[in-house]
Design a protein around this motif. Structure first.
Motif, PDB file in Angstrom:
ATOM      1  N   ARG A  27       0.925  -1.164  -0.130  1.00 36.16           N
ATOM      2  CA  ARG A  27       0.042  -0.002   0.150  1.00 36.16           C
ATOM      3  C   ARG A  27       0.841   1.463  -0.100  1.00 36.16           C
ATOM      4  N   LEU A  28       0.760   2.067  -1.078  1.00 37.27           N
ATOM      5  CA  LEU A  28       1.394   3.207  -1.276  1.00 37.27           C
ATOM      6  C   LEU A  28       0.615   4.405  -0.428  1.00 37.27           C
ATOM      7  N   SER A  29       1.394   5.478   0.205  1.00 37.72           N
ATOM      8  CA  SER A  29       0.655   6.640   0.607  1.00 37.72           C
ATOM      9  C   SER A  29       1.439   7.883   0.011  1.00 37.72           C
ATOM     10  N   CYS A  30       0.560   8.775  -0.062  1.00 35.72           N
ATOM     11  CA  CYS A  30       1.020  10.023  -0.390  1.00 35.72           C
ATOM     12  C   CYS A  30       0.281  11.108   0.446  1.00 35.72           C
ATOM     13  N   ALA A  31       0.961  11.881   1.162  1.00 41.08           N
ATOM     14  CA  ALA A  31       0.573  12.800   2.026  1.00 41.08           C
ATOM     15  C   ALA A  31       1.112  14.316   1.368  1.00 41.08           C
ATOM     16  N   ALA A  32      -0.088  14.967   1.349  1.00 35.92           N
ATOM     17  CA  ALA A  32      -0.135  16.296   0.490  1.00 35.92           C
ATOM     18  C   ALA A  32      -0.181  17.611   1.754  1.00 35.92           C
ATOM     19  N   SER A  33       0.683  18.675   1.381  1.00 34.25           N
ATOM     20  CA  SER A  33       0.605  19.656   2.097  1.00 34.25           C
ATOM     21  C   SER A  33      -0.696  20.765   1.802  1.00 34.25           C
ATOM     22  N   ALA A  34      -1.410  20.512   0.939  1.00 32.27           N
ATOM     23  CA  ALA A  34      -2.389  21.321   0.371  1.00 32.27           C
ATOM     24  C   ALA A  34      -3.437  21.694   1.326  1.00 32.27           C
ATOM     25  N   ARG A  35      -3.822  22.846   1.707  1.00 32.79           N
ATOM     26  CA  ARG A  35      -4.807  23.435   2.483  1.00 32.79           C
ATOM     27  C   ARG A  35      -6.017  22.995   2.162  1.00 32.79           C
ATOM     28  N   THR A  36      -6.369  23.064   0.964  1.00 34.32           N
ATOM     29  CA  THR A  36      -7.700  22.315   0.392  1.00 34.32           C
ATOM     30  C   THR A  36      -7.508  21.295  -0.661  1.00 34.32           C
ATOM     31  N   PHE A  37      -7.035  20.300   0.236  1.00 36.69           N
ATOM     32  CA  PHE A  37      -6.647  19.099  -0.365  1.00 36.69           C
ATOM     33  C   PHE A  37      -7.983  18.513  -1.093  1.00 36.69           C
ATOM     34  N   SER A  38      -9.093  18.603  -0.452  1.00 35.58           N
ATOM     35  CA  SER A  38     -10.264  18.206  -1.022  1.00 35.58           C
ATOM     36  C   SER A  38     -10.558  18.496  -2.406  1.00 35.58           C
ATOM     37  N   SER A  39      -9.906  19.477  -2.690  1.00 34.07           N
ATOM     38  CA  SER A  39     -10.376  20.275  -3.999  1.00 34.07           C
ATOM     39  C   SER A  39      -9.267  20.021  -5.283  1.00 34.07           C
ATOM     40  N   TYR A  40      -8.420  18.996  -4.806  1.00 32.99           N
ATOM     41  CA  TYR A  40      -7.637  18.604  -5.776  1.00 32.99           C
ATOM     42  C   TYR A  40      -7.814  16.957  -6.273  1.00 32.99           C
ATOM     43  N   ASP A  41      -7.670  16.881  -7.709  1.00 29.60           N
ATOM     44  CA  ASP A  41      -7.385  15.720  -8.300  1.00 29.60           C
ATOM     45  C   ASP A  41      -6.219  15.067  -8.001  1.00 29.60           C
ATOM     46  N   MET A  42      -6.192  13.886  -7.632  1.00 27.62           N
ATOM     47  CA  MET A  42      -4.857  13.074  -7.216  1.00 27.62           C
ATOM     48  C   MET A  42      -4.559  11.922  -8.198  1.00 27.62           C
ATOM     49  N   GLY A  43      -3.118  11.641  -8.544  1.00 24.88           N
ATOM     50  CA  GLY A  43      -2.830  10.362  -9.187  1.00 24.88           C
ATOM     51  C   GLY A  43      -1.875   9.717  -8.954  1.00 24.88           C
ATOM     52  N   TRP A  44      -1.593   8.507  -9.322  1.00 23.05           N
ATOM     53  CA  TRP A  44      -0.407   7.827  -9.134  1.00 23.05           C
ATOM     54  C   TRP A  44       0.050   7.458 -10.623  1.00 23.05           C
ATOM     55  N   PHE A  45       1.308   7.732 -10.528  1.00 23.60           N
ATOM     56  CA  PHE A  45       1.815   7.313 -12.038  1.00 23.60           C
ATOM     57  C   PHE A  45       3.082   6.349 -11.576  1.00 23.60           C
ATOM     58  N   ARG A  46       3.732   5.854 -12.784  1.00 20.59           N
ATOM     59  CA  ARG A  46       4.822   5.010 -12.416  1.00 20.59           C
ATOM     60  C   ARG A  46       5.920   5.165 -13.701  1.00 20.59           C
ATOM     61  N   GLN A  47       7.075   4.900 -13.699  1.00 18.35           N
ATOM     62  CA  GLN A  47       7.987   4.677 -14.560  1.00 18.35           C
ATOM     63  C   GLN A  47       8.984   3.670 -14.291  1.00 18.35           C
ATOM     64  N   ALA A  48       9.066   2.834 -15.279  1.00 15.08           N
ATOM     65  CA  ALA A  48      10.029   1.612 -15.012  1.00 15.08           C
ATOM     66  C   ALA A  48      11.141   2.079 -15.918  1.00 15.08           C
ATOM     67  N   PRO A  49      12.067   1.235 -15.954  1.00 12.25           N
ATOM     68  CA  PRO A  49      13.489   1.601 -16.402  1.00 12.25           C
ATOM     69  C   PRO A  49      13.404   1.515 -17.851  1.00 12.25           C
ATOM     70  N   GLY A  50      13.790   2.465 -18.529  1.00  4.89           N
ATOM     71  CA  GLY A  50      13.820   2.688 -19.927  1.00  4.89           C
ATOM     72  C   GLY A  50      12.194   2.923 -20.647  1.00  4.89           C
ATOM     73  N   LYS A  51      11.396   3.160 -20.029  1.00  6.81           N
ATOM     74  CA  LYS A  51       9.988   3.241 -20.335  1.00  6.81           C
ATOM     75  C   LYS A  51       9.622   4.510 -19.948  1.00  6.81           C
ATOM     76  N   GLU A  52       8.598   4.987 -20.610  1.00  2.00           N
ATOM     77  CA  GLU A  52       7.944   6.281 -20.394  1.00  2.00           C
ATOM     78  C   GLU A  52       6.987   6.319 -19.238  1.00  2.00           C
ATOM     79  N   ARG A  53       6.647   7.237 -18.393  1.00  2.00           N
ATOM     80  CA  ARG A  53       6.068   7.375 -17.375  1.00  2.00           C
ATOM     81  C   ARG A  53       4.522   6.919 -17.897  1.00  2.00           C
ATOM     82  N   GLU A  54       3.946   6.489 -17.088  1.00  2.98           N
ATOM     83  CA  GLU A  54       2.457   5.959 -17.331  1.00  2.98           C
ATOM     84  C   GLU A  54       1.451   6.216 -16.300  1.00  2.98           C
ATOM     85  N   LYS A  55       0.375   6.797 -16.648  1.00  4.02           N
ATOM     86  CA  LYS A  55      -0.817   6.929 -15.444  1.00  4.02           C
ATOM     87  C   LYS A  55      -1.457   5.551 -15.028  1.00  4.02           C
TER      88      LYS A  55
END
Length: 118
Positions: A19-47
């Motif tokens: 389980r990955l976690s991401c803590a955000a400092s945003a004051r209005t966090f609930s207003s943000y869209d959030m995403g997880w992306f990944r990048q493997a060696p030699g590959k482009e970043r993917e959503k």
């Protein structure tokens, strides 16, 4: 300015979970869209998965049925539960944020390494 800090990466055997976690400092966090992306060696970043401020979720075909994205607005945190991990899930995973669903993700964390051994 929004700061994002990921945690929870590591080494796991195929079929395992993380389980990955991401803590955000945003004051209005609930207003943000959030995403997880990944990048493997030699590959482009993917959503991998996104969760909008409204609760709408998106998953890449490669992770549907195995990964679950969620958010806790009271804790300013977004999660990525990863089950049935495969070696091809090995990558650096990044958390990202944006204001406005028509905008690019413009806030990024430093990334956390996920390694799945066969």
């Amino acid at each position: 300015q929004v700061q994002l800090v990921e945690s929870g990466g590591g080494l796991v055997q195929a079929g395992g979970s993380l389980r990955l976690s991401c803590a955000a400092s945003a004051r209005t966090f609930s207003s943000y869209d959030m995403g997880w992306f990944r990048q493997a060696p030699g590959k482009e970043r993917e959503k991998v998965a996104t969760i909008w401020w409204s609760g709408y979720t998106y998953y890449a075909d490669s992770v549907k049925g195995r990964f679950t994205i969620s958010r806790d607005n009271a804790k300013n945190t977004v999660y990525l539960q990863m089950n049935s991990l495969k070696p091809e899930d090995t990558a650096v995973y990044y958390c990202a944020a944006r204001i406005g669903s028509d905008q690019k993700y413009n806030y990024w964390g430093q990334g956390t390494q996920v390694t799945v051994s066969s």
